[in-house]
Motif scaffolding. Structure first.
Motif, PDB file in Angstrom:
ATOM      1  N   HIS A  75       0.866  -1.187   0.000  1.00  0.00           N
ATOM      2  CA  HIS A  75       0.000   0.000   0.000  1.00  0.00           C
ATOM      3  C   HIS A  75       0.897   1.229   0.000  1.00  0.00           C
ATOM      4  O   HIS A  75       1.649   1.450   0.953  1.00  0.00           O
ATOM      5  CB  HIS A  75      -0.917  -0.017   1.220  1.00  0.00           C
ATOM      6  N   GLY A  77      -0.054   4.342   0.196  1.00  0.00           N
ATOM      7  CA  GLY A  77      -0.638   5.504   0.861  1.00  0.00           C
ATOM      8  C   GLY A  77      -1.022   6.595  -0.124  1.00  0.00           C
ATOM      9  O   GLY A  77      -1.664   6.346  -1.138  1.00  0.00           O
ATOM     10  N   ARG A 103       7.812   4.116   4.891  1.00  0.00           N
ATOM     11  CA  ARG A 103       6.418   3.899   4.488  1.00  0.00           C
ATOM     12  C   ARG A 103       6.075   4.889   3.381  1.00  0.00           C
ATOM     13  O   ARG A 103       5.690   6.030   3.664  1.00  0.00           O
ATOM     14  CB  ARG A 103       5.506   4.059   5.696  1.00  0.00           C
ATOM     15  N   GLY A 106       3.126   7.347   3.321  1.00  0.00           N
ATOM     16  CA  GLY A 106       2.473   7.088   4.604  1.00  0.00           C
ATOM     17  C   GLY A 106       1.752   5.753   4.630  1.00  0.00           C
ATOM     18  O   GLY A 106       1.016   5.452   5.568  1.00  0.00           O
ATOM     19  N   GLY A 107       1.974   4.938   3.616  1.00  0.00           N
ATOM     20  CA  GLY A 107       1.305   3.635   3.520  1.00  0.00           C
ATOM     21  C   GLY A 107       2.023   2.565   4.318  1.00  0.00           C
ATOM     22  O   GLY A 107       2.230   2.689   5.516  1.00  0.00           O
ATOM     23  N   GLU A 108       2.462   1.548   3.625  1.00  0.00           N
ATOM     24  CA  GLU A 108       3.017   0.346   4.254  1.00  0.00           C
ATOM     25  C   GLU A 108       4.493   0.209   3.887  1.00  0.00           C
ATOM     26  O   GLU A 108       4.873   0.439   2.742  1.00  0.00           O
ATOM     27  CB  GLU A 108       2.219  -0.845   3.720  1.00  0.00           C
TER      28      GLU A 108
END
Length: 171
Positions: A75, A77, A103, A106-108
């Motif tokens: 992901h 984000g 990240r 801001g995801g994974e």
């Protein structure tokens, strides 16, 4: 344990767009093209990412595919569905400086994805076919080699993306 990994058909997305876990349709004609090229053994359980580009292929290959969210692509984000050229260079550089823990958008992180792939792998008890994404294929390969999630993430982050749409990899 023998695993047959299959990358999904080409998704319907413009070139140069970051799409990770976005649930995209398959590009016209690409499902049929992938199906025609596949030669898979019968009788094995089939697992699939729930994202459409995998799930639609899985549904054509098995009357009862087992969808597992842990097989989804990373992901990204806020980067999802953004042109790579529109993502600030400083953000790309920050990710390049720490490919395992950063990240993106801001995801994974790759490590977080490796942990979920590791959990999926640890539950497998038999040979299987797995319809998934290039990132998941790299991580599953690393896990099959006996690596820990941190080692999986590092190896996957350092491995160039060379897996064509519809490609099959047997472990």
């Amino acid at each position: 344990m023998k695993l047959i990994l299959v990358r999904h058909p080409q998704p319907l997305v413009a070139p140069g767009v970051c799409y990770g876990s976005t649930d995209l349709a398959i590009a016209p004609g690409k499902l049929e093209h992938t199906l025609a090229a596949l030669q898979l053994p019968a009788g094995l359980p089939l697992y699939s990412s729930p994202l459409r580009r995998c799930a639609e292929l899985a549904a054509r290959l098995s009357p009862a595919p087992r969808h597992d969210g842990r097989l989804a692509e990373i992901h990204f984000g806020a980067w999802e569905m953004q042109p790579w050229d529109a993502i600030p260079r400083t953000d790309i550089d920050a990710w390049a400086a720490d490919m395992v823990n950063y990240r993106p958008g801001g995801g994974e992180s790759v490590l977080q994805m490796a942990e979920r792939i590791n959990a999926f792998y640890n539950e497998l008890t038999t040979d299987a076919i797995i319809i998934c994404h290039a990132g998941a294929m790299r991580l599953l390969t690393a896990r099959h080699e006996g690596l820990s999630p941190a080692e999986m993430a590092l190896q996957a982050a350092q491995t160039a993306h060379q897996i064509p749409y519809g490609a099959t990899l047997t472990l």
